[in-house]
Design a protein around this motif. Sequence first.
Motif, PDB file in Angstrom:
ATOM      1  N   ASP A  89      41.394  93.948  16.108  1.00 38.20           N
ATOM      2  CA  ASP A  89      41.234  92.802  16.914  1.00 38.20           C
ATOM      3  C   ASP A  89      40.100  92.977  17.690  1.00 38.20           C
ATOM      4  N   THR A  90      40.144  94.346  18.381  1.00 34.55           N
ATOM      5  CA  THR A  90      39.088  94.324  19.502  1.00 34.55           C
ATOM      6  C   THR A  90      38.192  94.816  18.572  1.00 34.55           C
ATOM      7  N   GLU A  91      37.983  95.095  17.258  1.00 38.74           N
ATOM      8  CA  GLU A  91      36.887  95.277  16.797  1.00 38.74           C
ATOM      9  C   GLU A  91      35.782  93.751  16.991  1.00 38.74           C
ATOM     10  N   PHE A  92      36.433  92.521  16.935  1.00 38.13           N
ATOM     11  CA  PHE A  92      35.627  91.226  17.524  1.00 38.13           C
ATOM     12  C   PHE A  92      35.334  90.701  18.552  1.00 38.13           C
ATOM     13  N   GLY A  93      35.491  91.927  19.511  1.00 35.05           N
ATOM     14  CA  GLY A  93      35.535  90.996  20.454  1.00 35.05           C
ATOM     15  C   GLY A  93      35.958  90.458  21.595  1.00 35.05           C
ATOM     16  N   ASP A  94      35.775  89.917  23.006  1.00 35.70           N
ATOM     17  CA  ASP A  94      36.678  88.777  23.165  1.00 35.70           C
ATOM     18  C   ASP A  94      36.595  87.768  22.634  1.00 35.70           C
ATOM     19  N   ILE A  95      36.957  86.562  22.204  1.00 40.33           N
ATOM     20  CA  ILE A  95      36.643  85.723  21.429  1.00 40.33           C
ATOM     21  C   ILE A  95      36.750  84.442  23.333  1.00 40.33           C
ATOM     22  N   ILE A  96      35.272  84.312  22.917  1.00 39.21           N
ATOM     23  CA  ILE A  96      34.712  83.105  24.391  1.00 39.21           C
ATOM     24  C   ILE A  96      34.229  81.855  23.602  1.00 39.21           C
ATOM     25  N   THR A  97      34.275  80.568  23.837  1.00 38.31           N
ATOM     26  CA  THR A  97      34.897  79.355  24.012  1.00 38.31           C
ATOM     27  C   THR A  97      33.151  78.905  24.590  1.00 38.31           C
ATOM     28  N   PRO A  98      31.719  78.606  24.051  1.00 39.71           N
ATOM     29  CA  PRO A  98      31.083  78.923  24.539  1.00 39.71           C
ATOM     30  C   PRO A  98      31.081  76.947  25.584  1.00 39.71           C
ATOM     31  N   SER A  99      30.702  77.126  26.502  1.00 33.87           N
ATOM     32  CA  SER A  99      30.921  76.877  28.098  1.00 33.87           C
ATOM     33  C   SER A  99      29.814  75.658  29.136  1.00 33.87           C
ATOM     34  N   ASN A 100      29.868  74.507  29.507  1.00 35.25           N
ATOM     35  CA  ASN A 100      28.273  74.124  30.049  1.00 35.25           C
ATOM     36  C   ASN A 100      27.181  73.823  29.563  1.00 35.25           C
ATOM     37  N   LEU A 101      27.217  72.845  28.553  1.00 36.71           N
ATOM     38  CA  LEU A 101      26.591  72.788  26.973  1.00 36.71           C
ATOM     39  C   LEU A 101      26.002  71.190  27.489  1.00 36.71           C
ATOM     40  N   ASN A 102      24.805  71.793  27.413  1.00 41.05           N
ATOM     41  CA  ASN A 102      23.954  70.264  28.276  1.00 41.05           C
ATOM     42  C   ASN A 102      22.494  70.576  27.107  1.00 41.05           C
ATOM     43  N   VAL A 103      22.572  69.902  27.152  1.00 38.81           N
ATOM     44  CA  VAL A 103      21.406  68.764  25.918  1.00 38.81           C
ATOM     45  C   VAL A 103      20.568  67.640  26.199  1.00 38.81           C
ATOM     46  N   ASN A 104      18.923  68.330  26.051  1.00 38.85           N
ATOM     47  CA  ASN A 104      17.737  67.480  26.498  1.00 38.85           C
ATOM     48  C   ASN A 104      17.418  66.544  25.594  1.00 38.85           C
ATOM     49  N   VAL A 105      16.850  65.886  25.522  1.00 38.85           N
ATOM     50  CA  VAL A 105      16.884  64.493  24.819  1.00 38.85           C
ATOM     51  C   VAL A 105      15.397  63.906  24.613  1.00 38.85           C
ATOM     52  N   ALA A 106      14.400  64.408  24.286  1.00 37.91           N
ATOM     53  CA  ALA A 106      12.384  64.149  24.469  1.00 37.91           C
ATOM     54  C   ALA A 106      12.334  63.217  23.435  1.00 37.91           C
ATOM     55  N   ILE A 107      11.910  61.329  22.808  1.00 34.90           N
ATOM     56  CA  ILE A 107      11.425  60.769  22.298  1.00 34.90           C
ATOM     57  C   ILE A 107      10.470  61.038  22.421  1.00 34.90           C
ATOM     58  N   GLN A 108       9.896  61.048  21.531  1.00 40.17           N
ATOM     59  CA  GLN A 108       8.268  60.701  21.516  1.00 40.17           C
ATOM     60  C   GLN A 108       7.672  59.682  21.610  1.00 40.17           C
ATOM     61  N   GLY A 109       7.605  59.969  22.895  1.00 38.39           N
ATOM     62  CA  GLY A 109       5.916  58.825  23.235  1.00 38.39           C
ATOM     63  C   GLY A 109       7.073  57.877  23.815  1.00 38.39           C
ATOM     64  N   GLU A 110       8.106  58.382  24.833  1.00 38.90           N
ATOM     65  CA  GLU A 110       9.187  57.571  25.007  1.00 38.90           C
ATOM     66  C   GLU A 110       8.263  56.673  27.291  1.00 38.90           C
ATOM     67  N   SER A 111       8.279  55.361  27.147  1.00 41.68           N
ATOM     68  CA  SER A 111       7.869  55.521  28.857  1.00 41.68           C
ATOM     69  C   SER A 111       8.874  54.456  28.767  1.00 41.68           C
ATOM     70  N   SER A 112       8.033  53.766  30.278  1.00 38.52           N
ATOM     71  CA  SER A 112       8.393  52.390  30.637  1.00 38.52           C
ATOM     72  C   SER A 112       8.712  51.419  30.284  1.00 38.52           C
ATOM     73  N   THR A 113       7.565  51.387  29.135  1.00 37.21           N
ATOM     74  CA  THR A 113       7.294  50.116  28.520  1.00 37.21           C
ATOM     75  C   THR A 113       7.313  50.189  27.101  1.00 37.21           C
ATOM     76  N   ASP A 114       8.252  52.176  26.799  1.00 37.31           N
ATOM     77  CA  ASP A 114       8.145  51.814  24.760  1.00 37.31           C
ATOM     78  C   ASP A 114       9.172  52.696  24.968  1.00 37.31           C
ATOM     79  N   PRO A 115      10.701  52.418  25.872  1.00 38.54           N
ATOM     80  CA  PRO A 115      11.886  53.459  25.907  1.00 38.54           C
ATOM     81  C   PRO A 115      12.379  53.776  23.998  1.00 38.54           C
ATOM     82  N   ASN A 116      12.864  53.453  23.762  1.00 37.73           N
ATOM     83  CA  ASN A 116      12.423  53.447  22.233  1.00 37.73           C
ATOM     84  C   ASN A 116      11.505  54.764  21.796  1.00 37.73           C
ATOM     85  N   GLY A 117      11.039  55.079  21.954  1.00 37.92           N
ATOM     86  CA  GLY A 117       9.642  55.940  21.489  1.00 37.92           C
ATOM     87  C   GLY A 117       8.477  55.506  21.404  1.00 37.92           C
ATOM     88  N   ASP A 118       7.420  55.768  20.668  1.00 39.73           N
ATOM     89  CA  ASP A 118       6.069  54.917  19.648  1.00 39.73           C
ATOM     90  C   ASP A 118       6.175  55.183  18.019  1.00 39.73           C
TER      91      ASP A 118
END
Length: 327
Positions: free
Chosen positions: A24-53
């Motif tokens: 078991d020690t060969e694999f090291g400690d099993i650590i579950t990823p934390s603090n997952l953050n996702v940034n989403v950038a829609i091309q052409g998104e603006s106040s007048t085109d909120p769903n993109g260009d």
Amino acid sequence: MKYLYKLMIVLTLAVSFQSCQEDDTEFGDIITPSNLNVNVAIQGESSTDPNGDGTGIVVFSSTADNALNYTYDFGDGRTGSTFNGAIEHRFVDLGVNSYSVTVTATGTAGAATTQTFVIDVLSTFDDSEAKEFLTGGSSKTWYWSVAENGHWGVGPTLLIGGQSPESYYTPAFFPVPAFGRYCNELTECFYEDEMIFTMNGNNVIFELKNFGSTYFHNSYLSQFGGPSANNPDNADECLPFTAPAPGTVTFTPTTNTDVPEDRSRKTSMLLANNNFMSWYVGSSEYEILEITENRMVLRTVQANDPALAWYHTLTTDVPVNPNPSCI
């Protein structure tokens, strides 16, 4: 005697337990990823085109502590993965559509954290004429245009000194002559394939019927059980292969080649499920150079050698072998 026997069992269990601990020690400690953050950038998104260009392009950037890899399920039947969390994806369903996107950050030993969210994206690209040519409005079967010289072949993706500009969008290195893959035991499956495009609403479904075998470029033979015993020179050959499942074709504007406007439709097809047009070179993306009701010319770049572009000329006419006695 009973005491000695019990002692031996205890020692054996202790050794086994210690061995498991060491493994078991060969694999090291099993650590579950934390603090997952996702940034989403829609091309052409603006106040007048909120769903993109209308391009449908979205750039995702994910971060997480202790993550080794990130996978994306885009909610449109396609997926992607990246080590650094950044990935670009084009959504192609016409109009404004909602997609449930799932991001998975994976750590050691497969420990994972997921996040699901919904985005609304506008896509305005469509090539209804190409879809009509491909399917006839219902379903149409395509074959290799074997009677044409150069119906299949390869050319460069980069122009080298002394080459004409035409070599960039033609099979300048090696155009296969008419019926050039008949009468060869290594290539006998090649002209049997059927490529079927079926209209389903506004979508097109692609199905490859390869009847149990596929013609592979020699650089891929080892991945699929080749070369065979009768191929000592490691030439391209047909190998047993189950065709991928049928799936929806994604149509996109062609942006990744410099083929002139007058030599390309500037529409590309991305086949689902890693499917391909009969000849296997590791690619599922095909640029449509020409298309009519009964003939089309496609261009695809070899996945493991991007210096090579392969050309396919297809027809709705069933191939006829001019010399049946040879096979």
